[in-house]
Design an enzyme around this catalytic site. Structure first.
Site, mmCIF file in Angstrom:
data_model
loop_
_atom_site.group_PDB
_atom_site.id
_atom_site.type_symbol
_atom_site.label_atom_id
_atom_site.label_comp_id
_atom_site.label_asym_id
_atom_site.label_seq_id
_atom_site.Cartn_x
_atom_site.Cartn_y
_atom_site.Cartn_z
ATOM 1 N N ASN A 199 85.008 4.369 71.148
ATOM 2 C CA ASN A 199 86.124 5.297 71.318
ATOM 3 C C ASN A 199 87.422 4.563 70.960
ATOM 4 O O ASN A 199 88.353 4.459 71.748
ATOM 5 C CB ASN A 199 86.170 5.872 72.742
ATOM 6 C CG ASN A 199 87.117 7.055 72.816
ATOM 7 O OD1 ASN A 199 88.110 7.031 73.513
ATOM 8 N ND2 ASN A 199 86.832 8.079 72.053
ATOM 9 N N HIS A 248 92.269 -1.349 70.193
ATOM 10 C CA HIS A 248 91.099 -2.039 69.634
ATOM 11 C C HIS A 248 91.383 -2.510 68.202
ATOM 12 O O HIS A 248 91.040 -3.629 67.819
ATOM 13 C CB HIS A 248 89.894 -1.102 69.578
ATOM 14 C CG HIS A 248 89.445 -0.571 70.905
ATOM 15 N ND1 HIS A 248 89.652 0.732 71.295
ATOM 16 C CD2 HIS A 248 88.796 -1.162 71.936
ATOM 17 C CE1 HIS A 248 89.136 0.932 72.497
ATOM 18 N NE2 HIS A 248 88.621 -0.214 72.920
ATOM 19 N N LYS A 285 95.469 -6.077 77.895
ATOM 20 C CA LYS A 285 95.365 -4.879 78.743
ATOM 21 C C LYS A 285 94.440 -5.134 79.943
ATOM 22 O O LYS A 285 94.715 -4.713 81.051
ATOM 23 C CB LYS A 285 94.848 -3.730 77.878
ATOM 24 C CG LYS A 285 94.168 -2.601 78.601
ATOM 25 C CD LYS A 285 95.148 -1.559 79.010
ATOM 26 C CE LYS A 285 94.580 -0.490 79.911
ATOM 27 N NZ LYS A 285 93.175 -0.181 79.771
ATOM 28 N N SER A 331 94.286 3.547 76.259
ATOM 29 C CA SER A 331 92.993 3.375 76.913
ATOM 30 C C SER A 331 92.124 4.583 76.597
ATOM 31 O O SER A 331 92.623 5.716 76.504
ATOM 32 C CB SER A 331 93.187 3.276 78.431
ATOM 33 O OG SER A 331 91.949 3.463 79.087
#
Ligand code: AMP
Length: 282
Positions: free
Chosen positions: A32, A37, A151, A187
């Protein structure tokens, strides 16, 4: 970009590249994928000629009643994003490949102390799940370098400790937290938020920034600052798990003259658990 599911195929491909003199940089994820990322994929480029990204939603880091079953799985979209970000391999192993003896019989890697507080106590067993799966993925990919996000501050410290303690020949790098325009840390779980919750969510980051500002002005009443932030978050509609001011290096309780601090927080907003942190260099 190659998409590889089997360990055997992964090993063959990586061996070819290593023989040609390439270094392997690795970014483990649960998929996801968002800009957070992808920023790590770009950072990984600086650490190796070949970048491997894994997507594996790891069952052992979710407690019963957490969101394992509904965790967003968006493989086709993730492949497109990774290929645009110029990853060389997407490794998406099955649960059988990662846990050949099943999760109940699996070897566990436990990092004491750094993992005991904060998310460690709020989510019992979570970090054992993380370190165990990261160790397995490290053994599969055998990377020269691995990249994690700030994070998950406590997580990257725990991984660094594991790598150092077990003398793994892997250089671990940490990439900065990527945020939405209003400051909310990106997130996969943000999509669980209702419209109203989404409009409140940036207040978590604001509460951390407010503490950072106080620290910069010389306020060292750590527990008062933490308590004030907890109250502020409650008033805004959150159910805080913790707000902590700690030594950035190892999450130990800071003295008055410590100058490298991290402010960490986790809070529930409706059904969604949000975490965030800011580093404070005084
Ligand atoms: P996850 O897919 O949530 O397990 O995250 C995979 C990696 O991406 C971890 O190292 C996370 O710390 C990192 N990550 C997640 N969100 C962000 C973000 N907003 N900015 C930077 N890195 C992130």
């Amino acid at each position: 970009m190659l998409t590889i599911e089997s360990l055997e195929e992964l090993r063959e491909q990586l061996q070819d590249w290593r023989t040609g003199g390439d270094h392997i940089a690795f970014v483990p994820t649960m998929g996801n994928l968002h800009e957070g990322h992808l920023s790590l994929v770009r950072l990984a480029r600086a650490h190796g000629e070949r970048v491997v990204v894994s997507i594996f939603v790891n069952p052992t880091q979710f407690a019963a009643g957490e969101d394992f079953a509904v965790y967003p799985r968006t493989l086709e979209r993730d492949k497109r994003r990774l290929s645009r970000a110029k990853a060389d391999v997407l490794f998406c192993p099955s649960a059988e490949e990662v846990y050949p003896y099943g999760t109940a019989q699996a070897t566990i890697v436990h990092v004491p102390e750094i993992g005991s507080e904060f998310c460690g106590s709020a989510r019992p067993g979570h970090f054992d799940g993380v370190t165990s799966v990261v160790m397995r993925l490290f053994a599969m990919v055998q990377p020269d370098a691995a990249v994690f996000g700030q994070k998950d501050y406590q997580q990257q410290l725990i991984i660094k400790r594991m790598v150092s303690d077990l003398n793994l020949p892997i250089q671990v790098a940490t990439g900065p937290t990527q945020r939405e325009e209003d400051g909310l840390a990106m997130s996969s779980r943000n999509q669980y938020l209702s419209e109203e919750e989404r409009s409140l969510a940036p207040q978590l980051h604001q509460a951390l920034e407010a503490i950072a500002e106080r620290l910069h002005t010389g306020d060292r009443n750590y527990s008062q600052l933490e308590d004030a932030a907890v109250t502020r978050l409650k008033d805004a509609g959150f159910t805080p798990d913790y707000v902590g001011i700690r030594r950035a290096e190892n999450l130990a309780a800071p003295d008055r003259d410590d100058d490298e601090l991290v402010v960490l927080a986790a809070a529930q907003l409706g059904k969604t658990r949000l975490i965030d942190n800011v580093l404070v260099h005084i």
